[in-house]
Design an enzyme around this catalytic site. Structure first.
Site, PDB file in Angstrom:
ATOM      1  N   HIS A 158       3.595  -5.523   0.788  1.00 39.61           N
ATOM      2  CA  HIS A 158       2.253  -5.054   1.157  1.00 39.61           C
ATOM      3  C   HIS A 158       1.820  -5.685   2.489  1.00 39.61           C
ATOM      4  O   HIS A 158       0.804  -6.398   2.547  1.00 39.61           O
ATOM      5  CB  HIS A 158       1.264  -5.448   0.037  1.00 39.61           C
ATOM      6  CG  HIS A 158       0.027  -4.611   0.028  1.00 39.61           C
ATOM      7  ND1 HIS A 158      -0.017  -3.366  -0.539  1.00 39.61           N
ATOM      8  CD2 HIS A 158      -1.214  -4.842   0.541  1.00 39.61           C
ATOM      9  CE1 HIS A 158      -1.229  -2.863  -0.385  1.00 39.61           C
ATOM     10  NE2 HIS A 158      -1.973  -3.728   0.260  1.00 39.61           N
ATOM     11  N   ASP A 162      -4.102  -1.952   5.054  1.00 43.75           N
ATOM     12  CA  ASP A 162      -4.348  -0.576   4.607  1.00 43.75           C
ATOM     13  C   ASP A 162      -3.205   0.294   5.122  1.00 43.75           C
ATOM     14  O   ASP A 162      -2.518  -0.070   6.075  1.00 43.75           O
ATOM     15  CB  ASP A 162      -5.696  -0.094   5.190  1.00 43.75           C
ATOM     16  CG  ASP A 162      -6.136   1.248   4.618  1.00 43.75           C
ATOM     17  OD1 ASP A 162      -5.587   1.660   3.577  1.00 43.75           O
ATOM     18  OD2 ASP A 162      -7.032   1.876   5.208  1.00 43.75           O
ATOM     19  N   GLY A 163      -3.003   1.442   4.483  1.00 44.66           N
ATOM     20  CA  GLY A 163      -2.002   2.389   4.984  1.00 44.66           C
ATOM     21  C   GLY A 163      -0.567   2.095   4.579  1.00 44.66           C
ATOM     22  O   GLY A 163       0.369   2.682   5.117  1.00 44.66           O
ATOM     23  N   THR A 167       2.884   4.570   5.013  1.00 42.92           N
ATOM     24  CA  THR A 167       3.933   3.972   5.849  1.00 42.92           C
ATOM     25  C   THR A 167       5.228   3.831   5.065  1.00 42.92           C
ATOM     26  O   THR A 167       6.311   4.104   5.586  1.00 42.92           O
ATOM     27  CB  THR A 167       3.462   2.608   6.403  1.00 42.92           C
ATOM     28  OG1 THR A 167       2.223   2.795   7.104  1.00 42.92           O
ATOM     29  CG2 THR A 167       4.473   2.005   7.355  1.00 42.92           C
ATOM     30  N   ALA A 168       5.119   3.444   3.795  1.00 46.13           N
ATOM     31  CA  ALA A 168       6.322   3.290   2.948  1.00 46.13           C
ATOM     32  C   ALA A 168       7.074   4.613   2.820  1.00 46.13           C
ATOM     33  O   ALA A 168       8.304   4.656   2.918  1.00 46.13           O
ATOM     34  CB  ALA A 168       5.926   2.781   1.560  1.00 46.13           C
ATOM     35  N   ARG A 169       6.326   5.702   2.630  1.00 47.70           N
ATOM     36  CA  ARG A 169       6.982   7.010   2.463  1.00 47.70           C
ATOM     37  C   ARG A 169       7.579   7.499   3.792  1.00 47.70           C
ATOM     38  O   ARG A 169       8.630   8.138   3.808  1.00 47.70           O
ATOM     39  CB  ARG A 169       5.984   8.020   1.865  1.00 47.70           C
ATOM     40  CG  ARG A 169       5.638   7.667   0.404  1.00 47.70           C
ATOM     41  CD  ARG A 169       4.728   8.692  -0.249  1.00 47.70           C
ATOM     42  NE  ARG A 169       3.358   8.671   0.218  1.00 47.70           N
ATOM     43  CZ  ARG A 169       2.418   7.803  -0.202  1.00 47.70           C
ATOM     44  NH1 ARG A 169       2.705   6.891  -1.099  1.00 47.70           N
ATOM     45  NH2 ARG A 169       1.179   7.875   0.273  1.00 47.70           N
ATOM     46  N   TYR A 196       5.253   8.512 -10.131  1.00 52.25           N
ATOM     47  CA  TYR A 196       5.521   7.718  -8.921  1.00 52.25           C
ATOM     48  C   TYR A 196       4.973   6.302  -9.092  1.00 52.25           C
ATOM     49  O   TYR A 196       5.684   5.313  -8.904  1.00 52.25           O
ATOM     50  CB  TYR A 196       4.876   8.436  -7.739  1.00 52.25           C
ATOM     51  CG  TYR A 196       4.880   7.715  -6.408  1.00 52.25           C
ATOM     52  CD1 TYR A 196       6.070   7.390  -5.758  1.00 52.25           C
ATOM     53  CD2 TYR A 196       3.677   7.407  -5.770  1.00 52.25           C
ATOM     54  CE1 TYR A 196       6.062   6.772  -4.516  1.00 52.25           C
ATOM     55  CE2 TYR A 196       3.665   6.795  -4.522  1.00 52.25           C
ATOM     56  CZ  TYR A 196       4.852   6.475  -3.895  1.00 52.25           C
ATOM     57  OH  TYR A 196       4.836   5.867  -2.667  1.00 52.25           O
TER      58      TYR A 196
END
Length: 232
Positions: A158, A162-163, A167-169, A196
């Site tokens: 993490h 935020d975001g 970003t992970a995807r 998910y």
């Protein structure tokens, strides 16, 4: 983990290469909208698939929707272009690339934190360790497992305030696309979103990554089938 079905589909897609330019362009446009819509909707953006399409393709603003929600759509679309550019130019995945993607995701929304690791509880060495893990495994782990596990490890750290989900995807798909796979779309529909999050949680709490990797593998399989169908 068994990726036989995925490997067969990937082989089938590879045998169709070079893919017709018109089909590829069409697929990329469809995915630009769907990937952006779903990834934002998972995080609570309220624009519909059609509204997302209008914002991206017509430059419209949708009445009654927050400015932030419009930025989330435009930003995500720009981040996809950046990911495609990284893949096309065969640029290595580095912390700089991760920060650049995150910067695009949060631009005009939270400029102060866009592209900057959060200061509280984030140890830069955790991100260094993640990149070390990636570089050690990039050539030996199946690309689908590599992409899914990178996604999990990144979310677990993490690194930004935020975001992180978006970003992970994006990073997961960057890894898939680097390996010749089409991007995998995690759908925002309730059942998919629930699965998910549940499988991500199982990976985190029970250290059981298999359900999450299998869930992502299902998304990859679906994309491969769509690409093959569109090209054929």
């Amino acid at each position: 983990m068994n990726f036989t079905k995925i490997d067969q589909l990937k082989k089938e897609l590879d045998e169709l290469r070079p893919l017709p330019a018109a089909a590829v362009k069409n697929l990329e446009e469809v995915y630009q909208v769907e990937w952006t819509y779903n990834s934002n909707a998972i995080e609570g953006n309220t624009l519909t698939l059609l509204e997302t399409k209008l914002v991206l393709e017509e430059g419209l603003t949708i009445g009654g929707k927050k400015l932030r929600e419009h930025f989330e759509i435009v930003n995500h679309s720009e981040a996809i272009y950046y990911v495609q550019d990284i893949v096309n130019r065969n640029i290595a995945l580095t912390e700089y690339v991760i920060k650049s993607i995150h910067h695009l995701v949060l631009k005009n929304i939270d400029d102060e934190n866009a592209g900057r690791y959060r200061l509280i509880n984030v140890l830069a060495e955790k991100m260094e360790q993640l990149m070390q893990w990636y570089n050690d495994n990039a050539e030996i782990v199946h690309p689908v497992e590599l992409a899914a596990e990178f996604h999990f490890r990144y979310v677990h750290i993490h690194p930004f305030s935020d975001g992180n989900g978006r970003t992970a995807r994006l990073l997961m798909n960057l890894i898939l696309m680097k390996n010749g796979f089409p991007p995998a779309i995690v759908k925002a529909a309730n059942a998919d979103r629930l699965k998910y999050y549940e499988t991500l949680e199982a990976a985190s709490i029970d250290s059981d990554k298999k359900p999450f990797i299998q869930f992502i593998a299902g998304c990859v399989e679906e994309s491969l089938q769509r690409y093959i169908g569109a090209v054929k």
